[in-house]
Scaffold this motif. Structure first.
Motif, PDB file in Angstrom:
ATOM      1  N   SER A 178       0.841  -1.209   0.000  1.00  0.00           N
ATOM      2  CA  SER A 178       0.000   0.000   0.000  1.00  0.00           C
ATOM      3  C   SER A 178       0.873   1.254   0.000  1.00  0.00           C
ATOM      4  O   SER A 178       0.533   2.256  -0.638  1.00  0.00           O
ATOM      5  N   TYR A 218      -4.583   2.875   2.771  1.00  0.00           N
ATOM      6  CA  TYR A 218      -4.359   2.700   4.192  1.00  0.00           C
ATOM      7  C   TYR A 218      -3.062   1.926   4.438  1.00  0.00           C
ATOM      8  O   TYR A 218      -2.851   0.850   3.888  1.00  0.00           O
ATOM      9  N   THR A 261      -4.538  -4.299   4.738  1.00  0.00           N
ATOM     10  CA  THR A 261      -5.415  -4.188   3.566  1.00  0.00           C
ATOM     11  C   THR A 261      -6.120  -5.514   3.321  1.00  0.00           C
ATOM     12  O   THR A 261      -5.470  -6.549   3.273  1.00  0.00           O
ATOM     13  N   ASP A 310      -3.853  -2.681  -5.613  1.00  0.00           N
ATOM     14  CA  ASP A 310      -3.261  -3.119  -4.346  1.00  0.00           C
ATOM     15  C   ASP A 310      -4.260  -4.086  -3.739  1.00  0.00           C
ATOM     16  O   ASP A 310      -5.469  -3.890  -3.862  1.00  0.00           O
TER      17      ASP A 310
HETATM   18 MG   LIG Z   1      -1.773  -2.922   2.461  1.00  0.00          MG
END
Ligand SMILES: [Mg+2]
Ligand SMILES: Nc1nc2c(ncn2[C@@H]2O[C@H](COP(=O)(O)OP(=O)(O)OP(=O)(O)O)[C@@H](O)[C@H]2O)c(=O)[nH]1
Length: 452
Positions: free
Chosen positions: A217, A229, A237, A257
């Motif tokens: 991320s 985040y 995540t 992501d």
């Molecule tokens: Mg992540």
């Protein structure tokens, strides 16, 4: 961007957990031992108050650890005021029951712990469905164990066909029905996701994959200003995010992501997160992100490859990205990773080091994959048309001279010979990849639903 370093603060009265790890000949050495399990426990809000390890040739059939170790564990739990015991290994229902009997506190295994973290962190509808399904699939075969416990605690010896058995049967049916509902719903989500991903096929797509906490991320944010985040915790995540990434000298591509991997990721979870992993499955290129500063980096890289294999995408074009090089003080450490993976690219998502090189490598690899061609054939050549649709991207078609058609498409270069065999006449123009000459427009609104 939310960024927090250091461990997540625990709640007011965190549960106190004792960790247990059995080192079998097939186990991977961890230094320090049980470090990852401690990270997982922390992510589940558990305060680690004790640890115990044992080397064994094979697990004990009844209690996983030997009887002497079990007694040691009982004492440790008592002296540390433990509320629960967490095993790094997966336990059979009978083993968990026997250990619980001995230590008199709840016993969790690694899978349950991971499921618990996912349940805590799941925020979107899709992630919640996936976690609930994985939890129920884990629970169903273990229901008996829970009921046996309850019967013993509350009713003593209940007859063979007593209320417990009936209740158990009802619960089983309810759970089975819910599993069916969840699978159906997830299937709908998955198909919708597939349609969205396919609708964006006019764009090259790049997916970030890799071990949890490797910095996926953070890298996404560094490359696209995504505001994803970021947290120094396992499984920050759980959902897929797709962003536009303006590749210099190429044009826009889509960067995704997604959920991180971990060694021995529970099978139920992988299956449940199929829809979430669709972006990676459809990607033109994978960026496999590894935390090169982690002492377990080799094990983490191979675990991530194993998960990629399980979801059937291990043979995609992949760049191995060695992240967090700013945290490595001894260059010999990085060299040892590069010795093993000479094509890997060292970067730091935090300082930006190596990112320009990464961007160039991505553009280069994408350019090598597809070329734009005009294919001329007869109107009725369905086989060739199907081949192009499967392996390439149709840009437009034009009909001429009665039964002749020319379709302009993008196709991996290695397929041109096959086009010839299927009765198509190829013209490749200047051979340049089309996207380099003319950057594509941003997707239509229907395709951009999940792009932020
Ligand atoms: Mg992540
Ligand atoms: N020093 C350093 N820290 C980094 C770097 N990249 C990421 N981090 C830190 O590593 C931690 C994890 O980063 P994330 O980007 O959340 O990792 P992730 O791979 O997305 O993790 P999951 O979503 O849990 O799978 C955060 O504390 C980041 O600040 C880097 O290049 N250098």
């Amino acid at each position: 961007m939310t960024s927090r370093n250091g461990p997540q603060p625990l709640g007011e009265n965190p549960e106190r957990g004792v960790l247990v790890g059995v080192h079998l000949p097939s186990s991977i050495a961890e230094d320090p031992p049980l470090a990852e399990l401690a990270g997982l426990a922390e992510a589940a809000g558990v305060q680690v108050v004790g640890q115990l390890t044992q080397r064994r040739m094979a697990p004990d059939a009844a209690t996983y650890i030997g009887s002497g170790k079990l007694e040691e564990l009982r004492k440790l739990v008592k002296s540390q005021g433990g509320d629960l015991v967490i095993f790094d290994n997966d336990l059979s229902p009978a083993q968990a029951r026997n250990i619980e009997k001995a230590v008199q506190v709840r016993v969790l295994d690694r899978t349950q712990l991971i499921l618990d973290i996912f349940a805590r962190r799941a925020q979107t509808y899709e992630a919640r469905l996936a976690v609930e399904l994985a939890q129920l699939e884990y629970t169903l075969p273990r229901l008996k164990r829970m009921w046996t416990h309850l019967e013993r605690q509350t009713k003593g010896g209940v007859g063979l066909r007593g209320p417990g058995e009936k209740q158990l049967e009802m619960d089983r049916r309810l759970i089975a029905r819910r599993i069916h509902e969840l699978r159906t719903e997830l299937d709908v989500v998955h198909r919708r996701r597939q349609r969205e991903v396919i609708a964006r096929k006019e764009f090259k797509t790049v997916s970030l994959v890799g071990y949890t906490n490797a910095g996926k991320s953070t890298l996404m944010n560094a490359l696209t200003n995504a505001g994803a985040y970021v947290e120094d915790a396992l499984f920050a995540t759980l959902d897929t995010r797709t962003r536009r990434w303006q590749l210099p000298g190429w044009g826009p591509v889509l960067l995704s992501d997604t959920v991180g991997f971990i060694r021995d990721l529970p099978h139920h979870l992988i299956a449940s997160f199929k829809a979430t992993l669709e972006e990676a499955r459809q990607a033109d290129l994978l960026l496999h992100i590894a935390d090169s500063s982690n002492p377990a980096v080799f094990q983490q890289i191979s675990s991530a490859y194993k998960v990629l294999e399980e979801i059937g995408i291990e043979s995609k074009d992949t760049i191995l990205v060695l992240n967090k090089i700013d945290r490595i003080s001894d260059p010999a450490r990085l060299h040892s990773v590069l010795d093993r993976y000479p094509n890997a690219l060292p970067v730091s998502a935090r300082t930006g080091e190596g990112l320009a090189h990464l961007t160039m490598m991505v553009a280069d690899l994408l350019a090598r994959q597809f070329i734009e061609v005009d294919i001329e054939t007869t109107v009725g050549n369905g086989k060739l048309m199907a081949f192009v649709m499967t392996h390439g991207e149709l840009i437009h078609e034009s009909y001429h001279d009665g039964d002749r058609v020319t379709f302009r498409c993008r196709l991996p270069e290695q397929y041109l010979a096959k086009v010839d065999r299927l009765g198509g006449l190829c013209r490749t123009g200047n051979g340049q990849p089309q996207s380099r000459e003319k950057p594509l427009d941003w997707p239509s609104s229907s395709a951009s639903a999940t792009i932020e």
